[in-house]
Design a protein around this motif. Structure first.
Motif, PDB file in Angstrom:
ATOM      1  N   THR A   1      98.371  73.556  95.518  1.00 17.15           N
ATOM      2  CA  THR A   1      97.274  72.591  95.619  1.00 17.15           C
ATOM      3  C   THR A   1      95.909  73.255  95.460  1.00 17.15           C
ATOM      4  O   THR A   1      94.943  72.601  95.053  1.00 17.15           O
ATOM      5  N   ALA A   2      95.828  74.535  95.810  1.00 16.04           N
ATOM      6  CA  ALA A   2      94.556  75.248  95.721  1.00 16.04           C
ATOM      7  C   ALA A   2      94.836  76.745  95.712  1.00 16.04           C
ATOM      8  O   ALA A   2      95.927  77.192  96.071  1.00 16.04           O
ATOM      9  N   VAL A   3      93.827  77.501  95.299  1.00 20.94           N
ATOM     10  CA  VAL A   3      93.951  78.960  95.294  1.00 20.94           C
ATOM     11  C   VAL A   3      92.658  79.569  95.825  1.00 20.94           C
ATOM     12  O   VAL A   3      91.561  79.027  95.622  1.00 20.94           O
ATOM     13  N   LEU A   4      92.813  80.683  96.508  1.00 20.87           N
ATOM     14  CA  LEU A   4      91.678  81.439  97.021  1.00 20.87           C
ATOM     15  C   LEU A   4      91.827  82.881  96.567  1.00 20.87           C
ATOM     16  O   LEU A   4      92.908  83.465  96.701  1.00 20.87           O
TER      17      LEU A   4
ATOM     18  N   TYR B   1      85.729  73.668  92.374  1.00 17.93           N
ATOM     19  CA  TYR B   1      85.660  75.131  92.271  1.00 17.93           C
ATOM     20  C   TYR B   1      84.354  75.598  92.881  1.00 17.93           C
ATOM     21  O   TYR B   1      83.298  74.996  92.663  1.00 17.93           O
ATOM     22  N   PHE B   2      84.413  76.660  93.678  1.00 14.39           N
ATOM     23  CA  PHE B   2      83.194  77.261  94.187  1.00 14.39           C
ATOM     24  C   PHE B   2      83.420  78.743  94.424  1.00 14.39           C
ATOM     25  O   PHE B   2      84.556  79.212  94.448  1.00 14.39           O
TER      26      PHE B   2
ATOM     27  N   MET C   1      91.053  82.608  87.731  1.00 12.81           N
ATOM     28  CA  MET C   1      90.755  81.761  86.581  1.00 12.81           C
ATOM     29  C   MET C   1      92.034  81.222  85.941  1.00 12.81           C
ATOM     30  O   MET C   1      92.092  80.077  85.498  1.00 12.81           O
ATOM     31  N   ARG C   2      93.090  82.052  85.896  1.00 11.54           N
ATOM     32  CA  ARG C   2      94.366  81.573  85.353  1.00 11.54           C
ATOM     33  C   ARG C   2      94.920  80.450  86.232  1.00 11.54           C
ATOM     34  O   ARG C   2      95.383  79.420  85.724  1.00 11.54           O
ATOM     35  N   ALA C   3      94.875  80.656  87.541  1.00 12.18           N
ATOM     36  CA  ALA C   3      95.372  79.631  88.457  1.00 12.18           C
ATOM     37  C   ALA C   3      94.528  78.367  88.382  1.00 12.18           C
ATOM     38  O   ALA C   3      95.053  77.250  88.476  1.00 12.18           O
ATOM     39  N   ARG C   4      93.235  78.541  88.190  1.00 12.40           N
ATOM     40  CA  ARG C   4      92.346  77.378  88.065  1.00 12.40           C
ATOM     41  C   ARG C   4      92.702  76.552  86.832  1.00 12.40           C
ATOM     42  O   ARG C   4      92.706  75.312  86.878  1.00 12.40           O
TER      43      ARG C   4
END
Length: 396
Positions: free
Chosen positions: A364-367, A314-315, A376-379
């Motif tokens: 696989t990832a979210v932006l 996460y960044f 944050m929900r997706a994380r």
């Protein structure tokens, strides 16, 4: 263990000290730092501190009360020169030695430099002293700023310089900035942020050299052009600070090689933060620096790896008034779709957006740009899936 030495008075070094005390270690604690400052927060250096919206007191990560509670011996302004082969003695540049039972390596990374960048007016932005020097120059009045490198530090610094009224050009050797991190489609969105912010973006072009005798006057590009410059900011990445470990028993390759629990080839030596290559990956992000110390300290005190430090990457980055957040592991070949919000002329529309990277029907990832809650929900979803995969793998 009667003595634990943390080499690096950094964010990750401070978190390691906190973890040692929180996990019950009551022995001697020594913290060595090459800068004269107590631990401070680096992300604001390229943003609020550079623009004058934050002062040094707001960067401090500790106060006198916590410093007293940690009950550590601080050795600041002194570099570590070597670690003996058994990892039991740390040799300092001033000739002192620290005998120790355990070592936490948290020496971070240093900004890469260009050949000949000793000219006045050429800056990197990695430390508080770097930021002080650059901020002082930027307050002298409008000037021409050339930022070499369109990564996170380069983009954030360009944004800050532009907000201060300077004429800014960013030079990026790749076809788009942040392609390795975001992929071409979303990198194009970040490129649009530069344009919307009034910053010139030169891509697909490298730098051949700097002009000037004592003070920089220009930047020569591989396409034959010369960009006039009063200030040049070099943001071409960082190199892990491992030179002092050459000759020790530790494996070094783009950092200190560790297992998934931050443990090195010597069980009494662990590594955290920007210098640590944990499970084959070195992550230069605030989140990694704050999460790794818990597992590292647990394993150091246990004398073996009993806990892993792997987590969903996460960044975040703040550029041109937009908050960019990314979570997950993107790979080439993933498809990208905007799940919430939309773009306007290639840049985020008002209210931002959330994009999902997908492969084989899975995210696989979210932006996200200016969509913190959905991100944050997706994380959390990504973290749950990663934990399920880990449990299944362990059971199998």
């Amino acid at each position: 263990m009667r003595t634990v030495t943390i080499v690096g008075a950094s964010l990750s070094g401070l978190y390691a000290a906190r973890e040692l005390r929180a996990q019950g270690y009551d022995g001697r604690l020594v913290i060595v730092g090459d800068e004269p400052h107590h631990p401070y927060d680096r992300p604001p250096l390229s943003k609020d501190f550079l623009t004058g919206r934050a002062d040094e007191t707001q960067l401090a990560l500790t106060d006198t009360e916590e410093t007293a509670e940690l009950d550590a011996e601080w050795i600041l302004g002194v570099r570590a020169r070597a670690l003996d082969a058994r990892g039991r003695t740390v040799l300092l540049d001033d000739g002192r030695t620290v005998s120790t039972d355990g070592v936490v390596i948290a020496t971070g990374a240093s900004a890469r430099r260009l050949p000949g960048d000793t000219l006045a007016g050429v800056h990197t932005l990695r430390t508080l002293d770097d930021a002080r020097a650059l901020r002082e120059k930027l307050t002298r009045g409008p000037c021409r700023v050339v930022v070499i490198g369109g990564g996170f530090i380069g983009a954030e610094t360009a944004s800050s310089c532009s907000s201060l009224g300077h004429s800014v050009t960013v030079v990026e050797a790749a076809p788009l900035p942040l392609v390795p991190q975001l992929g071409a489609e979303m990198a194009a969105v970040c490129a649009a942020l530069h344009h919307r912010g009034g910053v010139d973006l030169v891509t697909g072009t490298g730098v051949t050299g700097l002009r000037g005798t004592t003070t920089v006057t220009g930047v020569d590009l591989t396409d034959g052009r010369t960009l006039p410059a009063d200030i040049v900011i070099v943001g071409i990445g960082a190199t892990p600070n491992t030179a002092w470990l050459v000759g020790s028993a530790l494996a070094l390759h783009d950092g200190v090689l560790c297992d998934d629990g931050c443990v090195t080839a010597l069980p009494q030596v662990v590594a955290v933060g920007d210098v640590a290559c944990v499970g084959g990956t070195r992550a230069e992000h605030w989140t990694s620096a704050t999460q790794q110390p818990r597992a590292a300290v647990t394993n150091l005190l246990a004398g073996r790896t009993v806990e892993t430090a792997t987590a969903v990457p996460y960044f975040w980055s703040d550029q041109y008034g937009a908050r960019i957040q990314f979570a997950g592991r993107r790979t080439d070949g993933d498809t990208v779709r905007i799940a919430e919000g939309e773009l306007s002329d290639g840049a985020p529309a008002e209210g931002g957006f959330l994009a999902r990277y997908e492969r084989d029907g899975r995210t696989t990832a979210v932006l996200a740009v200016d969509r913190p809650r959905p991100l944050m929900r997706a994380r959390r979803e990504l973290a749950r899936e990663a934990e399920e995969e880990r449990v299944q793998s362990a059971a199998g």
